[in-house]
Design an enzyme around this catalytic site. Structure first.
Site, PDB file in Angstrom:
ATOM      1  N   ALA A  74      62.708  49.252  10.631  1.00 37.84           N
ATOM      2  CA  ALA A  74      63.010  48.726   9.299  1.00 37.84           C
ATOM      3  C   ALA A  74      64.444  48.224   9.196  1.00 37.84           C
ATOM      4  O   ALA A  74      65.374  48.830   9.725  1.00 37.84           O
ATOM      5  CB  ALA A  74      62.760  49.805   8.254  1.00 37.84           C
ATOM      6  N   TYR A 129      66.271  53.455  10.071  1.00 39.40           N
ATOM      7  CA  TYR A 129      66.980  52.201   9.872  1.00 39.40           C
ATOM      8  C   TYR A 129      67.396  51.594  11.202  1.00 39.40           C
ATOM      9  O   TYR A 129      68.074  52.231  12.011  1.00 39.40           O
ATOM     10  CB  TYR A 129      68.205  52.454   8.986  1.00 39.40           C
ATOM     11  CG  TYR A 129      69.107  51.279   8.790  1.00 39.40           C
ATOM     12  CD1 TYR A 129      68.606  50.025   8.466  1.00 39.40           C
ATOM     13  CD2 TYR A 129      70.480  51.409   8.917  1.00 39.40           C
ATOM     14  CE1 TYR A 129      69.446  48.940   8.276  1.00 39.40           C
ATOM     15  CE2 TYR A 129      71.330  50.342   8.723  1.00 39.40           C
ATOM     16  CZ  TYR A 129      70.797  49.105   8.402  1.00 39.40           C
ATOM     17  OH  TYR A 129      71.643  48.046   8.219  1.00 39.40           O
ATOM     18  N   CYS A 130      67.003  50.339  11.429  1.00 35.94           N
ATOM     19  CA  CYS A 130      67.208  49.677  12.713  1.00 35.94           C
ATOM     20  C   CYS A 130      68.673  49.621  13.134  1.00 35.94           C
ATOM     21  O   CYS A 130      69.002  49.797  14.303  1.00 35.94           O
ATOM     22  CB  CYS A 130      66.639  48.260  12.641  1.00 35.94           C
ATOM     23  SG  CYS A 130      66.737  47.340  14.188  1.00 35.94           S
ATOM     24  N   MET A 131      69.586  49.363  12.186  1.00 33.27           N
ATOM     25  CA  MET A 131      70.990  49.216  12.556  1.00 33.27           C
ATOM     26  C   MET A 131      71.641  50.556  12.916  1.00 33.27           C
ATOM     27  O   MET A 131      72.772  50.596  13.378  1.00 33.27           O
ATOM     28  CB  MET A 131      71.774  48.534  11.432  1.00 33.27           C
ATOM     29  CG  MET A 131      71.328  47.108  11.145  1.00 33.27           C
ATOM     30  SD  MET A 131      71.425  45.978  12.548  1.00 33.27           S
ATOM     31  CE  MET A 131      73.199  45.687  12.614  1.00 33.27           C
ATOM     32  N   LYS A 145      77.827  48.247  16.461  1.00 33.86           N
ATOM     33  CA  LYS A 145      76.772  47.251  16.325  1.00 33.86           C
ATOM     34  C   LYS A 145      77.044  46.294  15.165  1.00 33.86           C
ATOM     35  O   LYS A 145      77.297  46.716  14.042  1.00 33.86           O
ATOM     36  CB  LYS A 145      75.430  47.961  16.111  1.00 33.86           C
ATOM     37  CG  LYS A 145      74.209  47.061  16.102  1.00 33.86           C
ATOM     38  CD  LYS A 145      72.954  47.916  16.101  1.00 33.86           C
ATOM     39  CE  LYS A 145      71.686  47.098  16.034  1.00 33.86           C
ATOM     40  NZ  LYS A 145      70.483  47.951  16.072  1.00 33.86           N
TER      41      LYS A 145
END
Length: 213
Positions: A74, A129-131, A145
């Site tokens: 996500a 959460y992807c990040m 990132k």
């Protein structure tokens, strides 16, 4: 390889963005084109996108949710520049090689803006959460990132998405995902150089994509 930039930078709803990107991929496959299609855009209103194979996610706050054709976890799309690349997969290119092709262009573009980026970063744990996690497909600044990317392949073509973080409302993100955002593993463009405009960033990236021609 001819590079075709689609539309000017504009904000769309989550559904509109994914419909546009998927239609670009389908048309490229249908026409058997050798062009590389590139689009930069934003999101209005803010929206969660779920990876292609991700289970449904019901956030505890009212917010748009859309399914991405690409993989990954996500993402909350708010203050960012999103890129889309669609093209024919070069002969015998693996998924990693295709990621590297696009990532090298992004790294080169930001170098023009005096921002030196590199691959990946420290891998995270089992996060929603992807990040919050990093992989070889991501791009970092000083180990943090900045750009998260995901890809989908179909009939010899690929579609790649990436989120370039401009800024983060950390408190809202944590409400959405009900987990802390590791501020030591993520960085935004506003933290690196708040004076850069969207137009300057996109122009530098376009110049790098044009080197493929």
């Amino acid at each position: 390889m001819k590079v075709n930039f689609l539309y000017e930078f504009k904000k769309y709803t989550g559904k509109e963005n994914m419909d546009i990107d998927l239609s670009v991929l389908k048309n490229a496959i249908k026409n058997g084109t050798n062009e590389l299609f590139v689009r930069f855009y934003g999101w209005e209103p803010k929206c969660i996108s779920l990876g292609r194979c991700q289970k449904p996610f019901l956030p505890p706050v009212e917010i748009d949710v859309v399914k991405r054709p690409t993989g990954g976890r996500a993402l909350l799309h708010d203050n960012e520049i999103t890129y889309m690349v669609v093209g024919k997969i070069p002969d015998n290119y693996s998924v990693i090689q295709t990621y590297k092709m696009v990532s090298d262009i992004l790294i080169d573009g930001f170098k023009k803006l005096s921002i030196n980026l590199a691959y990946g970063g420290e891998r995270g744990g089992n996060k929603k959460y992807c990040m919050n996690i990093s992989s070889g497909a991501d791009i970092s600044y000083m180990g943090k990132k900045l750009i998260g990317s995901a890809q989908f392949r179909s009939e010899g073509y690929f579609l790649q998405h990436g989120s370039i973080l401009r800024d983060i409302d950390y408190s809202f993100f944590e409400k959405v995902f009900v987990e802390p955002i590791d501020r030591e593993k993520i960085i935004t463009l506003n933290e690196i150089n708040p004076k850069l405009t969207d137009a300057e960033i996109i122009e530098a990236l376009k110049e790098s994509f044009l080197k493929l021609e």
